[in-house]
Scaffold this motif. Structure first.
Motif, PDB file in Angstrom:
ATOM      1  N   ASP A 342     -91.833  -3.900  89.144  1.00 26.32           N
ATOM      2  CA  ASP A 342     -92.525  -4.056  87.874  1.00 26.32           C
ATOM      3  C   ASP A 342     -91.477  -4.223  86.783  1.00 26.32           C
ATOM      4  N   LEU A 343     -91.342  -5.438  86.281  1.00 24.88           N
ATOM      5  CA  LEU A 343     -90.263  -5.742  85.340  1.00 24.88           C
ATOM      6  C   LEU A 343     -90.590  -5.316  83.912  1.00 24.88           C
ATOM      7  N   VAL A 344     -91.781  -4.774  83.686  1.00 19.93           N
ATOM      8  CA  VAL A 344     -92.093  -4.180  82.395  1.00 19.93           C
ATOM      9  C   VAL A 344     -91.652  -2.715  82.397  1.00 19.93           C
ATOM     10  N   ARG A 345     -92.079  -1.991  83.417  1.00 16.63           N
ATOM     11  CA  ARG A 345     -91.715  -0.568  83.499  1.00 16.63           C
ATOM     12  C   ARG A 345     -90.299  -0.369  84.035  1.00 16.63           C
ATOM     13  N   ARG A 346     -89.850  -1.310  84.849  1.00 14.87           N
ATOM     14  CA  ARG A 346     -88.523  -1.135  85.460  1.00 14.87           C
ATOM     15  C   ARG A 346     -87.788  -2.475  85.472  1.00 14.87           C
ATOM     16  N   PRO A 347     -87.394  -2.974  84.302  1.00 11.68           N
ATOM     17  CA  PRO A 347     -86.678  -4.248  84.263  1.00 11.68           C
ATOM     18  C   PRO A 347     -85.339  -4.143  84.982  1.00 11.68           C
ATOM     19  N   VAL A 348     -84.839  -5.293  85.420  1.00  6.53           N
ATOM     20  CA  VAL A 348     -83.514  -5.324  86.036  1.00  6.53           C
ATOM     21  C   VAL A 348     -82.491  -5.039  84.942  1.00  6.53           C
ATOM     22  N   LEU A 349     -81.717  -3.983  85.106  1.00  9.16           N
ATOM     23  CA  LEU A 349     -80.811  -3.530  84.064  1.00  9.16           C
ATOM     24  C   LEU A 349     -79.578  -4.420  83.949  1.00  9.16           C
ATOM     25  N   ALA A 350     -78.981  -4.383  82.778  1.00 15.54           N
ATOM     26  CA  ALA A 350     -77.760  -5.165  82.548  1.00 15.54           C
ATOM     27  C   ALA A 350     -76.690  -4.819  83.577  1.00 15.54           C
ATOM     28  N   GLU A 351     -76.608  -3.532  83.934  1.00 16.01           N
ATOM     29  CA  GLU A 351     -75.597  -3.102  84.906  1.00 16.01           C
ATOM     30  C   GLU A 351     -75.851  -3.698  86.289  1.00 16.01           C
ATOM     31  N   GLU A 352     -77.115  -3.955  86.622  1.00 18.14           N
ATOM     32  CA  GLU A 352     -77.457  -4.552  87.910  1.00 18.14           C
ATOM     33  C   GLU A 352     -77.155  -6.049  87.948  1.00 18.14           C
ATOM     34  N   LEU A 353     -76.920  -6.631  86.774  1.00 16.48           N
ATOM     35  CA  LEU A 353     -76.691  -8.070  86.673  1.00 16.48           C
ATOM     36  C   LEU A 353     -75.200  -8.400  86.511  1.00 16.48           C
ATOM     37  N   LYS A 354     -74.341  -7.439  86.834  1.00 17.08           N
ATOM     38  CA  LYS A 354     -72.895  -7.623  86.613  1.00 17.08           C
ATOM     39  C   LYS A 354     -72.354  -8.877  87.275  1.00 17.08           C
ATOM     40  N   LYS A 355     -72.797  -9.167  88.497  1.00 16.50           N
ATOM     41  CA  LYS A 355     -72.254 -10.310  89.243  1.00 16.50           C
ATOM     42  C   LYS A 355     -73.128 -11.555  89.108  1.00 16.50           C
ATOM     43  N   THR A 356     -74.136 -11.496  88.247  1.00 15.29           N
ATOM     44  CA  THR A 356     -75.072 -12.615  88.077  1.00 15.29           C
ATOM     45  C   THR A 356     -74.639 -13.464  86.896  1.00 15.29           C
ATOM     46  N   ASP A 357     -74.529 -14.772  87.105  1.00 19.26           N
ATOM     47  CA  ASP A 357     -74.144 -15.633  85.986  1.00 19.26           C
ATOM     48  C   ASP A 357     -75.293 -16.493  85.470  1.00 19.26           C
ATOM     49  N   LEU A 358     -76.446 -16.505  86.190  1.00 16.81           N
ATOM     50  CA  LEU A 358     -77.614 -17.242  85.730  1.00 16.81           C
ATOM     51  C   LEU A 358     -78.865 -16.427  86.029  1.00 16.81           C
ATOM     52  N   ALA A 359     -79.735 -16.303  85.028  1.00 18.91           N
ATOM     53  CA  ALA A 359     -81.030 -15.653  85.229  1.00 18.91           C
ATOM     54  C   ALA A 359     -82.135 -16.629  84.856  1.00 18.91           C
ATOM     55  N   VAL A 360     -83.145 -16.698  85.714  1.00 11.93           N
ATOM     56  CA  VAL A 360     -84.339 -17.502  85.470  1.00 11.93           C
ATOM     57  C   VAL A 360     -85.511 -16.534  85.388  1.00 11.93           C
ATOM     58  N   PHE A 361     -86.381 -16.702  84.378  1.00 13.85           N
ATOM     59  CA  PHE A 361     -87.579 -15.861  84.369  1.00 13.85           C
ATOM     60  C   PHE A 361     -88.788 -16.667  83.925  1.00 13.85           C
ATOM     61  N   ASP A 362     -89.944 -16.324  84.555  1.00 16.64           N
ATOM     62  CA  ASP A 362     -91.211 -17.034  84.346  1.00 16.64           C
ATOM     63  C   ASP A 362     -92.323 -15.996  84.244  1.00 16.64           C
ATOM     64  N   PRO A 363     -92.437 -15.307  83.079  1.00 13.48           N
ATOM     65  CA  PRO A 363     -93.363 -14.178  82.967  1.00 13.48           C
ATOM     66  C   PRO A 363     -94.786 -14.612  82.672  1.00 13.48           C
ATOM     67  N   PRO A 364     -95.733 -13.667  82.706  1.00 10.56           N
ATOM     68  CA  PRO A 364     -97.097 -13.944  82.245  1.00 10.56           C
ATOM     69  C   PRO A 364     -97.119 -14.237  80.743  1.00 10.56           C
ATOM     70  N   ARG A 365     -98.331 -14.468  80.200  1.00  9.39           N
ATOM     71  CA  ARG A 365     -98.458 -14.857  78.798  1.00  9.39           C
ATOM     72  C   ARG A 365     -97.866 -13.822  77.838  1.00  9.39           C
ATOM     73  N   ALA A 366     -97.843 -12.559  78.242  1.00  9.24           N
ATOM     74  CA  ALA A 366     -97.317 -11.516  77.361  1.00  9.24           C
ATOM     75  C   ALA A 366     -95.822 -11.616  77.167  1.00  9.24           C
ATOM     76  N   GLY A 367     -95.160 -12.458  77.950  1.00 12.75           N
ATOM     77  CA  GLY A 367     -93.727 -12.616  77.824  1.00 12.75           C
ATOM     78  C   GLY A 367     -92.956 -11.568  78.590  1.00 12.75           C
ATOM     79  N   ALA A 368     -91.681 -11.433  78.258  1.00  4.73           N
ATOM     80  CA  ALA A 368     -90.782 -10.559  79.021  1.00  4.73           C
ATOM     81  C   ALA A 368     -89.886  -9.770  78.082  1.00  4.73           C
ATOM     82  N   ALA A 369     -90.480  -9.071  77.128  1.00  6.19           N
ATOM     83  CA  ALA A 369     -89.697  -8.374  76.106  1.00  6.19           C
ATOM     84  C   ALA A 369     -88.724  -7.374  76.713  1.00  6.19           C
TER      85      ALA A 369
END
Length: 430
Positions: A342-369
């Motif tokens: 659940d990326l609203v209650r438990r988004p992927v944290l910045a620390e988990e993205l240390k080795k990631t250089d590209l992120a793609v996201f396609d959320p519902p109408r409410a967006g991905a705040a």
């Protein structure tokens, strides 16, 4: 094709509201596709520059007659247009209609002080929608009434045609009406048939059948299955529970073949899906490690995995299971790690993205705040955002821009034909 100067409204449209008939000149279009005259007064099925006769009081009026038609007015292709609440803009020529959608998108971005390159839009063609939601109401024993809700009403428009939908769905309307007939054992049942055209045939997931009384009887379920078999539907489910299945519904997503869970989300048209996926893949070129957030059943995942290893996550466990199972159908990819999250209650944290250089996201109408806040805090170099809601996209884009990203370009996507809705893909870099 331009109508005669005095173009009268179809007699099947909603009853005229109380109030005097007044002559209005339409200046522009409002956000829902209604013409807007000074006041303001909103009049549906009108175009900028038209002189019209309208009735009603306050801001909302009903069109009586077009006194002077715009050169951009065309003959609507659907016999239900004006009564059906599904389409608002079939009377407008294609080029100005698309230009208006792009202008609205630019205006939404401007309200967040965002200026960027807006590419020529991808525009869906008539007869390409593979996913529709048809409401059913009690009819005869052999056929329910089936269609869309009427304008400004809970009444049903019992359709015989739908020019936005794939011809295979239109051809199945009589069989879908027969399928829906056994669903009304309980007086509170108000079924909706969520119809999806797949590579295996039509999948129908039914919601709105009253369950407090125990759901459908055994006899009704047998009749439902018999009518599904007569029509050669691939699968029929009721709130996700299989009531009939002849074949596993499947779709092709890039190099993979995915077995769809009941009611799974897909882009509305396969052509728009392909255009967005191709655009995303081009913009993702050169990435070393990719996060695909709100991945669904893998609309972008498998194409991205042809570029680099992908971490994919979505809130729907059944979608993640389908994605994982489909990996076997697409050998040679760089690998996918998939997680239900659940990326609203438990988004992927910045620390988990240390080795990631590209992120793609396609959320519902409410967006991905919540997830956007973590992307803004991360060291990810590039972000590609797919959105069905320009307003929440603009809000999330503002968060990224304030954190040091630039919105390089936006691809508008018109896949909800003749509606006021516009979708988009935005590309960000630091």
């Amino acid at each position: 094709m331009r109508p005669p100067p005095r173009h009268r409204r179809a007699q099947t449209r909603p009853a005229r509201p109380a109030g005097p008939a007044v002559e209005l000149t339409i200046d522009t279009l409002g956000g829902e596709g209604d013409g807007m005259a000074p006041g303001p007064a909103f009049v549906p099925f009108t175009l900028p520059g038209e002189r019209v006769l309208a009735m009603g009081a306050g801001e909302r009026r009903e069109l009586i007659e077009v006194l002077q038609a715009s050169a951009e007015r065309v003959v609507p292709p659907c016999p239900h247009f004006g009564t059906c609440g599904g389409c608002a803009l079939q009377h407008w020529d294609r080029a100005p209609y698309l230009a208006w959608k792009v202008e609205r998108l630019a205006g939404t971005l401007a309200r967040q002080q965002i200026d960027t390159e807006i590419l020529p839009p991808f525009a869906a063609q008539p007869g390409t929608r593979r996913r529709v939601a048809l409401h059913a109401r009690r009819g005869s024993r052999d056929a329910a009434k089936l269609g869309y809700k009427a304008r400004k009403s809970w009444d049903l428009v019992d359709i015989t045609a739908c020019p936005i939908s794939d011809p295979a769905i239109v051809a199945a309307i009589p069989a879908l009406k027969r399928l829906a007939a056994p669903l009304f054992e309980h007086p509170k049942s108000a079924p909706t048939l969520h119809v999806t055209l797949t590579a295996s045939g039509l999948e129908i997931d039914i919601s709105g059948v009253e369950r407090k009384s125990g759901g459908l009887s055994a006899d009704a379920r047998v009749l439902l299955a018999e009518r599904a078999a007569e029509a050669d539907f691939a699968r029929v489910t009721i709130d996700g529970e299989v009531a009939y299945q002849a074949r596993q519904p499947q779709v092709h997503l890039g190099p993979a073949t995915v077995a769809l869970p009941p009611g799974a989300f897909l882009q509305a048209t396969p052509q728009a899906e392909a255009a967005m996926a191709e655009f995303v893949a081009v913009e993702a070129a050169g990435a070393a490690r990719i996060a695909d957030l709100y991945c669904g059943v893998g609309t972008f995942t498998f194409r991205l995995a042809g570029i680099a290893p992908v971490y994919a996550c979505d809130f729907a466990p059944e979608a993640i299971r389908a994605l994982g199972s489909a990996m076997a159908s697409a050998p040679g990819l760089h690998g996918v790690t998939a997680e239900a999250r659940d990326l609203v209650r438990r988004p992927v944290l910045a620390e988990e993205l240390k080795k990631t250089d590209l992120a793609v996201f396609d959320p519902p109408r409410a967006g991905a705040a919540e997830q956007t806040a973590e992307l803004a805090r991360s060291k990810v170099a590039r972000v590609i955002a797919v959105s069905c809601n320009p307003a929440t996209f603009a809000r999330d884009a503002r968060t990224l821009i304030d954190a040091g990203f630039a919105l390089d370009r936006v691809l508008p996507v018109d896949q909800f034909l003749w509606s006021p809705h516009i979708e988009l893909v935005g590309v960000f870099s630091r």
